[in-house]
Design a protein around this motif. Structure first.
Motif, PDB file in Angstrom:
ATOM      1  N   GLU A  75       0.812  -1.140  -0.002  1.00 39.44           N
ATOM      2  CA  GLU A  75       0.060   0.028   0.038  1.00 39.44           C
ATOM      3  C   GLU A  75       0.998   1.279   0.072  1.00 39.44           C
ATOM      4  OE1 GLU A  75      -3.710   2.032   0.062  1.00 39.44           O
ATOM      5  OE2 GLU A  75      -3.092   0.143  -0.570  1.00 39.44           O
ATOM      6  N   TYR A  76       1.980   1.229   0.791  1.00 40.19           N
ATOM      7  CA  TYR A  76       3.029   2.259   0.847  1.00 40.19           C
ATOM      8  C   TYR A  76       3.314   2.644  -0.640  1.00 40.19           C
ATOM      9  CZ  TYR A  76       7.121   4.950   1.525  1.00 40.19           C
ATOM     10  OH  TYR A  76       8.101   5.846   1.582  1.00 40.19           O
ATOM     11  N   ASN A  77       3.857   1.671  -1.432  1.00 38.66           N
ATOM     12  CA  ASN A  77       4.339   1.765  -2.861  1.00 38.66           C
ATOM     13  C   ASN A  77       3.313   2.470  -3.631  1.00 38.66           C
ATOM     14  OD1 ASN A  77       6.973   0.973  -1.846  1.00 38.66           O
ATOM     15  ND2 ASN A  77       6.586  -1.235  -2.607  1.00 38.66           N
ATOM     16  N   ARG A  78       2.202   1.803  -3.626  1.00 37.41           N
ATOM     17  CA  ARG A  78       1.148   2.142  -4.529  1.00 37.41           C
ATOM     18  C   ARG A  78       1.077   3.765  -4.083  1.00 37.41           C
ATOM     19  NH1 ARG A  78      -4.301   2.714  -4.660  1.00 37.41           N
ATOM     20  NH2 ARG A  78      -4.850   2.556  -2.517  1.00 37.41           N
ATOM     21  N   LEU A  79       0.820   4.251  -3.023  1.00 37.30           N
ATOM     22  CA  LEU A  79       0.618   5.685  -2.567  1.00 37.30           C
ATOM     23  C   LEU A  79       1.706   6.597  -2.769  1.00 37.30           C
ATOM     24  CD1 LEU A  79      -1.256   5.103   0.719  1.00 37.30           C
ATOM     25  CD2 LEU A  79      -2.148   5.625  -1.484  1.00 37.30           C
ATOM     26  N   VAL A  80       2.881   5.928  -2.928  1.00 39.14           N
ATOM     27  CA  VAL A  80       4.015   6.681  -3.340  1.00 39.14           C
ATOM     28  C   VAL A  80       3.988   6.928  -4.683  1.00 39.14           C
ATOM     29  CG1 VAL A  80       6.614   6.259  -3.575  1.00 39.14           C
ATOM     30  CG2 VAL A  80       5.754   6.022  -1.610  1.00 39.14           C
ATOM     31  N   GLN A  81       3.653   6.041  -5.516  1.00 35.29           N
ATOM     32  CA  GLN A  81       3.206   6.316  -6.870  1.00 35.29           C
ATOM     33  C   GLN A  81       2.372   7.188  -7.167  1.00 35.29           C
ATOM     34  OE1 GLN A  81       2.529   2.347  -8.270  1.00 35.29           O
ATOM     35  NE2 GLN A  81       4.518   1.595  -8.091  1.00 35.29           N
ATOM     36  N   ILE A  82       1.026   7.245  -6.415  1.00 34.75           N
ATOM     37  CA  ILE A  82       0.220   8.485  -6.752  1.00 34.75           C
ATOM     38  C   ILE A  82       0.841   9.493  -6.329  1.00 34.75           C
ATOM     39  CG2 ILE A  82      -2.039   9.132  -5.626  1.00 34.75           C
ATOM     40  CD1 ILE A  82      -2.862   6.399  -5.107  1.00 34.75           C
ATOM     41  N   ASN A  83       1.633   9.582  -5.578  1.00 32.45           N
ATOM     42  CA  ASN A  83       1.981  11.150  -5.031  1.00 32.45           C
ATOM     43  C   ASN A  83       3.211  11.609  -5.934  1.00 32.45           C
ATOM     44  OD1 ASN A  83       2.480  13.086  -2.859  1.00 32.45           O
ATOM     45  ND2 ASN A  83       4.559  12.427  -2.613  1.00 32.45           N
ATOM     46  N   GLN A  84       4.146  10.832  -6.638  1.00 29.91           N
ATOM     47  CA  GLN A  84       4.940  11.200  -7.499  1.00 29.91           C
ATOM     48  C   GLN A  84       4.527  11.267  -8.851  1.00 29.91           C
ATOM     49  OE1 GLN A  84       7.134   7.422  -7.981  1.00 29.91           O
ATOM     50  NE2 GLN A  84       8.769   8.227  -6.495  1.00 29.91           N
ATOM     51  N   ARG A  85       3.137  10.840  -9.103  1.00 27.62           N
ATOM     52  CA  ARG A  85       2.356  11.249 -10.632  1.00 27.62           C
ATOM     53  C   ARG A  85       1.932  12.620 -10.210  1.00 27.62           C
ATOM     54  NH1 ARG A  85      -1.914   7.769 -14.028  1.00 27.62           N
ATOM     55  NH2 ARG A  85      -1.698   9.298 -15.837  1.00 27.62           N
ATOM     56  N   ALA A  86       1.240  12.627  -9.169  1.00 26.67           N
ATOM     57  CA  ALA A  86       0.758  14.100  -8.999  1.00 26.67           C
ATOM     58  C   ALA A  86       1.713  15.233  -8.789  1.00 26.67           C
ATOM     59  CB  ALA A  86      -0.007  14.206  -7.816  1.00 26.67           C
ATOM     60  N   GLU A 135       0.414  -4.231 -15.679  1.00 29.29           N
ATOM     61  CA  GLU A 135       0.603  -4.126 -14.332  1.00 29.29           C
ATOM     62  C   GLU A 135       0.984  -2.328 -14.193  1.00 29.29           C
ATOM     63  OE1 GLU A 135       2.842  -7.433 -11.627  1.00 29.29           O
ATOM     64  OE2 GLU A 135       3.893  -7.181 -13.802  1.00 29.29           O
ATOM     65  N   ILE A 136       1.824  -2.010 -15.256  1.00 28.81           N
ATOM     66  CA  ILE A 136       2.043  -0.525 -15.442  1.00 28.81           C
ATOM     67  C   ILE A 136       1.080   0.330 -15.445  1.00 28.81           C
ATOM     68  CG2 ILE A 136       3.228   1.182 -16.624  1.00 28.81           C
ATOM     69  CD1 ILE A 136       5.129  -1.275 -17.515  1.00 28.81           C
ATOM     70  N   TYR A 137       0.106  -0.041 -16.428  1.00 32.89           N
ATOM     71  CA  TYR A 137      -1.224   0.550 -16.554  1.00 32.89           C
ATOM     72  C   TYR A 137      -2.023   0.902 -15.404  1.00 32.89           C
ATOM     73  CZ  TYR A 137      -5.880   1.787 -18.427  1.00 32.89           C
ATOM     74  OH  TYR A 137      -6.939   2.491 -18.686  1.00 32.89           O
ATOM     75  N   LEU A 138      -2.340  -0.340 -14.615  1.00 32.37           N
ATOM     76  CA  LEU A 138      -3.191  -0.376 -13.637  1.00 32.37           C
ATOM     77  C   LEU A 138      -2.821   0.356 -12.248  1.00 32.37           C
ATOM     78  CD1 LEU A 138      -4.490  -4.100 -13.901  1.00 32.37           C
ATOM     79  CD2 LEU A 138      -5.794  -1.750 -14.168  1.00 32.37           C
ATOM     80  N   ALA A 142      -3.655   3.877  -9.736  1.00 32.39           N
ATOM     81  CA  ALA A 142      -3.841   3.352  -8.447  1.00 32.39           C
ATOM     82  C   ALA A 142      -4.695   2.264  -8.159  1.00 32.39           C
ATOM     83  CB  ALA A 142      -4.387   4.715  -7.697  1.00 32.39           C
ATOM     84  N   ARG A 143      -4.777   1.482  -9.156  1.00 32.08           N
ATOM     85  CA  ARG A 143      -5.473   0.252  -9.106  1.00 32.08           C
ATOM     86  C   ARG A 143      -4.665  -1.070  -8.813  1.00 32.08           C
ATOM     87  NH1 ARG A 143      -9.165   2.063 -13.771  1.00 32.08           N
ATOM     88  NH2 ARG A 143     -10.622   3.465 -12.638  1.00 32.08           N
ATOM     89  N   ASP A 144      -5.264  -2.055  -8.224  1.00 31.17           N
ATOM     90  CA  ASP A 144      -4.632  -3.329  -8.052  1.00 31.17           C
ATOM     91  C   ASP A 144      -4.490  -4.147  -9.055  1.00 31.17           C
ATOM     92  OD1 ASP A 144      -3.533  -5.591  -6.711  1.00 31.17           O
ATOM     93  OD2 ASP A 144      -5.010  -5.742  -5.187  1.00 31.17           O
ATOM     94  N   MET A 150      -6.952  -4.945 -17.387  1.00 29.85           N
ATOM     95  CA  MET A 150      -6.685  -3.643 -18.240  1.00 29.85           C
ATOM     96  C   MET A 150      -7.722  -3.733 -19.218  1.00 29.85           C
ATOM     97  SD  MET A 150      -3.202  -2.484 -20.043  1.00 29.85           S
ATOM     98  CE  MET A 150      -3.152  -4.070 -21.285  1.00 29.85           C
ATOM     99  N   GLY A 151      -8.536  -2.829 -19.479  1.00 30.01           N
ATOM    100  CA  GLY A 151      -9.505  -2.609 -20.808  1.00 30.01           C
ATOM    101  C   GLY A 151      -9.063  -3.325 -21.998  1.00 30.01           C
ATOM    102  N   ALA A 152      -9.860  -3.465 -22.978  1.00 27.77           N
ATOM    103  CA  ALA A 152      -9.508  -3.816 -24.294  1.00 27.77           C
ATOM    104  C   ALA A 152      -8.996  -2.731 -24.969  1.00 27.77           C
ATOM    105  CB  ALA A 152     -10.661  -4.488 -24.844  1.00 27.77           C
ATOM    106  N   GLY A 153      -7.772  -2.702 -25.650  1.00 24.35           N
ATOM    107  CA  GLY A 153      -7.586  -1.834 -26.635  1.00 24.35           C
ATOM    108  C   GLY A 153      -6.489  -0.755 -26.051  1.00 24.35           C
ATOM    109  N   ILE A 154      -6.111  -1.228 -24.847  1.00 23.88           N
ATOM    110  CA  ILE A 154      -5.057  -0.276 -24.208  1.00 23.88           C
ATOM    111  C   ILE A 154      -3.727  -0.607 -24.614  1.00 23.88           C
ATOM    112  CG2 ILE A 154      -4.512   0.750 -21.773  1.00 23.88           C
ATOM    113  CD1 ILE A 154      -7.500   0.578 -21.047  1.00 23.88           C
ATOM    114  N   LYS A 155      -3.545  -1.736 -24.610  1.00 23.83           N
ATOM    115  CA  LYS A 155      -2.407  -2.330 -24.784  1.00 23.83           C
ATOM    116  C   LYS A 155      -1.335  -1.791 -25.807  1.00 23.83           C
ATOM    117  CE  LYS A 155       0.505  -6.607 -24.329  1.00 23.83           C
ATOM    118  NZ  LYS A 155       0.353  -8.023 -24.250  1.00 23.83           N
ATOM    119  N   LYS A 156      -1.950  -1.456 -26.986  1.00 24.19           N
ATOM    120  CA  LYS A 156      -1.385  -1.141 -28.003  1.00 24.19           C
ATOM    121  C   LYS A 156      -0.752   0.236 -27.795  1.00 24.19           C
ATOM    122  CE  LYS A 156      -1.661   0.130 -32.901  1.00 24.19           C
ATOM    123  NZ  LYS A 156      -2.471   0.390 -34.084  1.00 24.19           N
ATOM    124  N   GLU A 157      -1.627   1.158 -27.159  1.00 24.20           N
ATOM    125  CA  GLU A 157      -1.206   2.469 -26.991  1.00 24.20           C
ATOM    126  C   GLU A 157       0.092   2.533 -25.718  1.00 24.20           C
ATOM    127  OE1 GLU A 157      -2.437   6.722 -24.986  1.00 24.20           O
ATOM    128  OE2 GLU A 157      -4.117   5.333 -25.515  1.00 24.20           O
TER     129      GLU A 157
END
Length: 182
Positions: A75-86, A135-138, A142-144, A150-157
């Motif tokens: 959870e700490y790592n996930r929230l650190v990512q949210i903070n870095q992105r913001a 994993e990178i996308y989700l 901030a999703r687990d 991951m939704g369809a059609g996102i992998k190509k982008e």
């Protein structure tokens, strides 16, 4: 001494005086940037409320929670990512310069907030392991990745963005389909 402010404000620069508009235009990816900052504020409020603290930024409350054993490492790592992105959304690429030239076609190209989110996710995970595109996308949202897909059609982008970031020297792949921060 009294002064009057008109509906347009004057700004002085080395090039003379310019008239500023009442409304400022934002970057093209403003909505993505605002969403990242919104998540940062929500989590700062949530953690301060949940643990009875009054920290002024997410980084400090996360450090406190980690030291006190109040949140798990995942959870700490996930929230650190949210903070870095913001933080990157608030401070990166808001001037007139581009980062560097895209060597594949010789033209300038800047990283948008989605690219910055990918870099932030990989940077935060760099000591742990390489990550799959899904994993990178989700994690960037901030999703687990253990619970969601991951939704369809996102992998190509995502792949296009990852290869662009690789050409620019931000990320690397050593195993097909898996990426890490350089």
């Amino acid at each position: 001494m009294s002064s009057t402010i008109n509906s347009t404000n004057s700004a002085h620069s080395a090039f003379g005086t310019s008239q500023l508009k009442d409304e400022a235009d934002g970057p093209d990816d403003l909505e993505n940037r605002l969403e990242a900052v919104k998540q940062q504020i929500k989590w700062l409020h949530q953690l301060n409320t949940q643990f009875g603290t009054n920290f002024t930024n997410l980084s400090r409350v996360l450090s406190h929670c980690k030291r006190a054993g109040l949140i798990e490492t995942t959870e700490y790592n996930r929230l650190v990512q949210i903070n870095q992105r913001a933080n990157e959304a608030k401070h990166h690429d808001l001037g007139c310069n581009t980062l560097d030239a895209d060597r594949s076609n010789g033209r300038d190209e800047t990283l948008d907030s989605a690219d910055l989110g990918i870099v932030a996710v990989l940077k935060a995970s760099s000591q742990q392991r390489e990550l799959a595109v899904r994993e990178i996308y989700l994690l960037g949202l901030a999703r687990d990745p253990e619970k969601e897909k991951m939704g369809a059609g996102i992998k190509k982008e995502m792949n296009q963005r990852l290869y662009k970031l690789q050409r620019r020297g931000h990320v690397v792949t050593q195993t097909p389909g898996r990426w890490c921060f350089k």
